[in-house]
Motif scaffolding. Structure first.
Motif, PDB file in Angstrom:
ATOM      1  N   ILE A   1       0.738   2.488   6.930  1.00  0.00           N
ATOM      2  CA  ILE A   1       0.841   0.923   6.507  1.00  0.00           C
ATOM      3  C   ILE A   1       2.323   0.860   6.338  1.00  0.00           C
ATOM      4  CG2 ILE A   1       0.530   1.194   4.085  1.00  0.00           C
ATOM      5  CD1 ILE A   1      -0.836  -1.563   4.168  1.00  0.00           C
TER       6      ILE A   1
ATOM      7  N   LEU B   1      -1.314  -2.076  10.039  1.00  0.00           N
ATOM      8  CA  LEU B   1      -2.215  -0.951   9.294  1.00  0.00           C
ATOM      9  C   LEU B   1      -3.155  -0.331  10.209  1.00  0.00           C
ATOM     10  CD1 LEU B   1      -3.544   0.206   6.861  1.00  0.00           C
ATOM     11  CD2 LEU B   1      -4.766  -2.071   6.489  1.00  0.00           C
TER      12      LEU B   1
ATOM     13  N   ALA C   1      -8.109   2.412   4.855  1.00  0.00           N
ATOM     14  CA  ALA C   1      -7.418   1.069   5.027  1.00  0.00           C
ATOM     15  C   ALA C   1      -6.929   0.536   3.542  1.00  0.00           C
ATOM     16  CB  ALA C   1      -7.853   0.136   5.765  1.00  0.00           C
TER      17      ALA C   1
ATOM     18  N   ILE D   1      -3.285  -0.173   1.612  1.00  0.00           N
ATOM     19  CA  ILE D   1      -3.051  -1.632   0.745  1.00  0.00           C
ATOM     20  C   ILE D   1      -3.001  -1.424  -0.517  1.00  0.00           C
ATOM     21  CG2 ILE D   1      -3.804  -3.754   0.555  1.00  0.00           C
ATOM     22  CD1 ILE D   1      -5.616  -3.283   3.243  1.00  0.00           C
TER      23      ILE D   1
END
Length: 283
Positions: A194, A208, A216, A220
């Motif tokens: 990311i 991403l 994921a 984040i």
């Protein structure tokens, strides 16, 4: 007024133009001009009154962004002429031409030959927000990307996820990024990443790429800990699990934006590993 192509010397005028609706600073226009063509109308006085970014990725994809017509000049056909110029410059050689539309602009794009093929969820978090949780799944490690080898792997993962080479775009955006993080498996192999670069209003969390929604979310969370201001992430509609989790954990849905392509052509890839756009203007 004729449509012309703008250059770096036009960045102050482009910034003044986009600020008529509160979008984009000079750094954003540097990125647009550095990765594609910027077209638009200019008055004899020198004032720019329309703009469109056209990014082109070899023979696979073109992408339209930063499509702005000064509110004083709307309804005079400038938008229709500008979208036609983008279509003509992109050509009809089989490569897809896409964009993320606003609901307000959707009908104009439809009249120009674009059709909706999906959507992206624009999720936002206000200043001071902290994403709860943050436990990294077993067998996964999150670390900052620091080496040339890391960046080369990021480029390969991106290519596999989106189906077209956008190294030029990645190089520009990653240089502006607050941080870039990678996810590695138990063997140390990088399996996701990311990055996040600020625009005039928020930190844009993207691109991403990850093998699943849990990875994921971990990426984040790690990136969000390095930013104290507002944040935004643009998640494709084909990632409902991540969208649902982010909403449950405090992100707000600002809007759902149509993804459209000229002639309803498919995007080069519909990878389940692509969890967030670079930004709506870049795809």
């Amino acid at each position: 007024m004729r449509i012309e192509q703008f250059s770096k010397r036009d960045i102050p005028a482009l910034t003044a133009h986009s600020q008529t609706i509160g979008w984009y600073q000079s750094a954003d226009w540097e990125d647009f001009i550095g990765t594609g063509d910027v077209l638009g109308h200019r008055q004899d006085s020198g004032e720019i009154v329309s703009s469109a970014y056209l990014g082109r990725f070899a023979d696979r994809l073109g992408w339209i962004g930063a499509f702005i017509v000064n509110p004083r000049f709307q309804g005079k056909g400038l938008g229709k002429a500008l979208i036609g110029a983008c279509v003509a410059r992109h050509g009809q050689g089989g490569a897809t031409l896409g964009l993320v539309a606003t609901e307000e602009g959707k009908s104009m794009y439809q009249k120009s030959g674009f059709a909706e093929i999906g959507s992206t969820y624009k999720l936002v978090a206000e200043e001071g927000f902290r994403l709860p949780g943050g436990d990294v799944p077993d067998g996964l490690a999150i670390r900052e990307a620091v080496s040339a080898a890391d960046m080369a792997t990021v480029a390969r993962l991106d290519l596999a996820a989106v189906g077209y080479d956008r190294v030029r775009l990645l190089n520009v955006r990653l240089k502006r990024a607050v941080k870039t993080f990678v996810a590695a498996d138990a063997a140390g192999a990088i399996i996701g990443f990311i990055s996040g670069a600020p625009d005039s209003q928020r930190l844009i969390l993207g691109p991403l790429v990850a093998p699943d929604a849990d990875c994921a979310l971990s990426l984040i969370t790690r990136l969000s800990r390095h930013w104290n201001g507002c944040m935004r992430i643009d998640v494709p509609c084909r990632q409902p699990a991540l969208i649902r989790t982010l909403l449950e954990r405090g992100f707000l849905q600002e809007r759902v934006c149509p993804v459209m392509t000229y002639g309803r052509r498919p995007l080069p890839a519909e990878s389940s590993r692509y969890f967030a756009l670079v930004g709506q203007a870049f795809g």
